[in-house]
Design an enzyme around this catalytic site. Structure first.
Site, short mmCIF file in Angstrom:
data_model
loop_
_atom_site.label_atom_id
_atom_site.label_comp_id
_atom_site.label_asym_id
_atom_site.label_seq_id
_atom_site.Cartn_x
_atom_site.Cartn_y
_atom_site.Cartn_z
N GLY A 28 1.23 10.08 -9.34
CA GLY A 28 3.00 9.86 -8.92
C GLY A 28 2.84 8.66 -8.91
O GLY A 28 2.15 7.38 -9.18
N LEU A 30 5.38 6.71 -10.07
CA LEU A 30 6.03 6.06 -11.30
C LEU A 30 6.44 4.92 -11.31
O LEU A 30 7.13 5.05 -10.69
CB LEU A 30 6.55 7.79 -11.85
CG LEU A 30 6.06 9.12 -11.63
CD1 LEU A 30 7.08 10.62 -12.12
CD2 LEU A 30 4.72 9.58 -12.10
N HIS A 34 4.44 5.83 -17.14
CA HIS A 34 4.20 7.18 -16.89
C HIS A 34 5.65 7.51 -17.51
O HIS A 34 5.60 8.53 -18.43
CB HIS A 34 4.71 7.33 -15.58
CG HIS A 34 3.46 6.72 -14.56
ND1 HIS A 34 4.14 6.36 -13.41
CD2 HIS A 34 2.21 7.36 -15.14
CE1 HIS A 34 2.40 5.46 -12.91
NE2 HIS A 34 1.58 7.23 -13.16
N GLN A 145 -2.49 4.41 -23.93
CA GLN A 145 -3.10 4.24 -24.19
C GLN A 145 -3.73 2.64 -23.14
O GLN A 145 -4.70 2.58 -23.24
CB GLN A 145 -3.07 2.72 -25.36
CG GLN A 145 -3.60 2.39 -25.82
CD GLN A 145 -5.50 3.09 -26.85
OE1 GLN A 145 -4.94 4.30 -27.12
NE2 GLN A 145 -6.26 2.08 -26.69
N LYS A 146 -2.96 2.49 -21.93
CA LYS A 146 -3.54 1.58 -20.53
C LYS A 146 -4.84 1.86 -20.73
O LYS A 146 -5.62 0.68 -20.07
CB LYS A 146 -2.48 1.96 -19.70
CG LYS A 146 -2.69 1.31 -18.12
CD LYS A 146 -2.91 0.07 -18.49
CE LYS A 146 -3.20 -0.93 -16.50
NZ LYS A 146 -3.64 0.23 -15.79
P1 AMP Z 1 -1.90 7.54 -13.37
O1 AMP Z 1 -0.70 8.23 -12.81
O2 AMP Z 1 -2.19 6.17 -13.46
O3 AMP Z 1 -3.18 8.26 -13.48
O4 AMP Z 1 -0.86 7.87 -14.85
C1 AMP Z 1 -0.58 8.82 -15.80
C2 AMP Z 1 -0.90 8.32 -17.20
O5 AMP Z 1 0.10 7.30 -17.14
C3 AMP Z 1 -2.01 7.94 -17.98
O6 AMP Z 1 -1.98 8.42 -18.92
C4 AMP Z 1 -2.01 6.73 -18.00
O7 AMP Z 1 -2.59 6.62 -18.74
C5 AMP Z 1 -0.74 6.20 -18.29
N1 AMP Z 1 -0.12 5.33 -17.68
C6 AMP Z 1 0.20 4.24 -16.80
N2 AMP Z 1 0.54 3.70 -16.86
C7 AMP Z 1 1.00 2.91 -18.07
C8 AMP Z 1 1.14 1.99 -18.91
N3 AMP Z 1 1.61 0.40 -18.69
N4 AMP Z 1 1.46 1.96 -20.00
C9 AMP Z 1 1.86 3.29 -20.84
N5 AMP Z 1 0.81 4.50 -20.00
C10 AMP Z 1 0.72 4.26 -18.38
#
Ligand code: AMP
Length: 281
Positions: A28, A30, A34, A145-146
């Site tokens: 979340g 977002l 995301h 890929q982050k």
């Molecule tokens: P999180 O909400 O941080 O668990 O992220 C959810 C998904 O979004 C995960 O697969 C992260 O790797 C991806 N994500 C987070 N930040 C980025 C970003 N800046 N660019 C691409 N994907 C992202």
């Protein structure tokens, strides 16, 4: 868009969703990072589901679980305008019911990088993602890929546990000045926000040096460390030049490598990475 909390509701909605069907797991708050995953899923799949769940078991005792930002209404507005079909916002009672005691551990991949600093983190990640895969049963799942190590770990888990799911990596989305988008960027004050560009600067300096012929892993690590040290508000936790598949630290000349780091900017812990070198044929 259906927004549901119970597992039975997810299964019910899922039964009528067009296939192939893609899943985007999130915690979340977002942002465009995301949404880039959601958009890629939207393009490649007939229907798209998103989970929003801040998974307590992937946070260590001294980490930011309590402070983790959230804005469910805004998240749902964003997902609605991206044409998402199904959103699951489970409670912890649903994910970890009383008596829960089954965990997923991806042994070797969890030992490196983030695993050295965040003990138990990847056990929490692998377990919750396995549960999401079981509940949603998507054909495809999208990850950023982050979080490079998470990506490698989920791919390994999907193969090892025979999930019939294609795990798809999406490129890191960055702010104009290079800072990788992250929900945690909201913790940064104005000064820290400026200082936080040091991660991308360090990665850029090292990847440009690599392109110009600096292939030594130790030298590449030094270049990243020196850049981080030059920023007074930043404190390196680790820098790494690792094998992109095994995540083992590399020594000597490298052909292809994951350059990555964890850096504190003030009290906020940020991670970033890039891959350098050609994939061997
Ligand atoms: P999180 O909400 O941080 O668990 O992220 C959810 C998904 O979004 C995960 O697969 C992260 O790797 C991806 N994500 C987070 N930040 C980025 C970003 N800046 N660019 C691409 N994907 C992202």
């Amino acid at each position: 868009m259906r927004v549901v909390t119970e597992i039975a509701e997810v299964r019910d909605v899922r039964a009528s969703m067009a296939e192939p069907y893609g899943l985007v797991p999130t915690m979340g708050f977002l942002h465009e990072g995301h949404l880039s995953l959601v958009r890629q899923a939207r393009v490649e799949c007939e229907s798209v589901a998103v989970s929003i769940y801040v998974n307590p078991t992937q946070f260590g005792p001294s980490e930011d679980l309590e402070a983790y930002p959230s804005d469910l209404e805004q998240d749902l507005r964003m997902l609605e305008s991206e044409g998402v079909d199904l959103v699951w916002t489970p409670t912890t009672e649903v994910i970890y019911p009383s008596g829960f005691q089954t965990w997923v551990t991806v042994n070797e991949i969890s030992k490196h990088l983030e695993g050295t600093q965040r003990l138990g983190h990847f056990r929490g990640v692998a377990t919750v993602v396995a549960k999401l895969f079981n509940v949603f049963q998507p054909q495809r799942a999208y990850f950023g890929q982050k979080d490079a190590q998470q990506m490698v770990l989920i791919r390994r888990m999907a193969v090892d546990l025979n999930f019939p799911i294609e795990v798809i990596a999406c490129p890191t989305v960055r702010e104009e000045d290079g800072l990788a988008m992250s929900s945690r960027n909201s913790y940064l004050n104005t000064e820290e926000r400026k200082a936080a560009t040091v991660l991308f600067r360090a990665l850029t300096i090292a990847s440009e040096a690599f392109k110009e012929g600096e292939l030594d892993a130790g030298e590449l690590r030094s270049l990243m460390s020196e850049t981080i040290t030059s920023e007074p508000l930043a404190q390196e936790q680790y820098v790494s030049v690792a094998d992109p598949n095994t995540l083992e630290e590399l020594q000597g000349k490298v052909q292809r490598a994951l350059l990555s780091m964890a850096v504190y900017v003030g009290d906020t812990r940020l991670i970033d990475n890039v891959v350098v070198g050609e994939e061997s044929k």
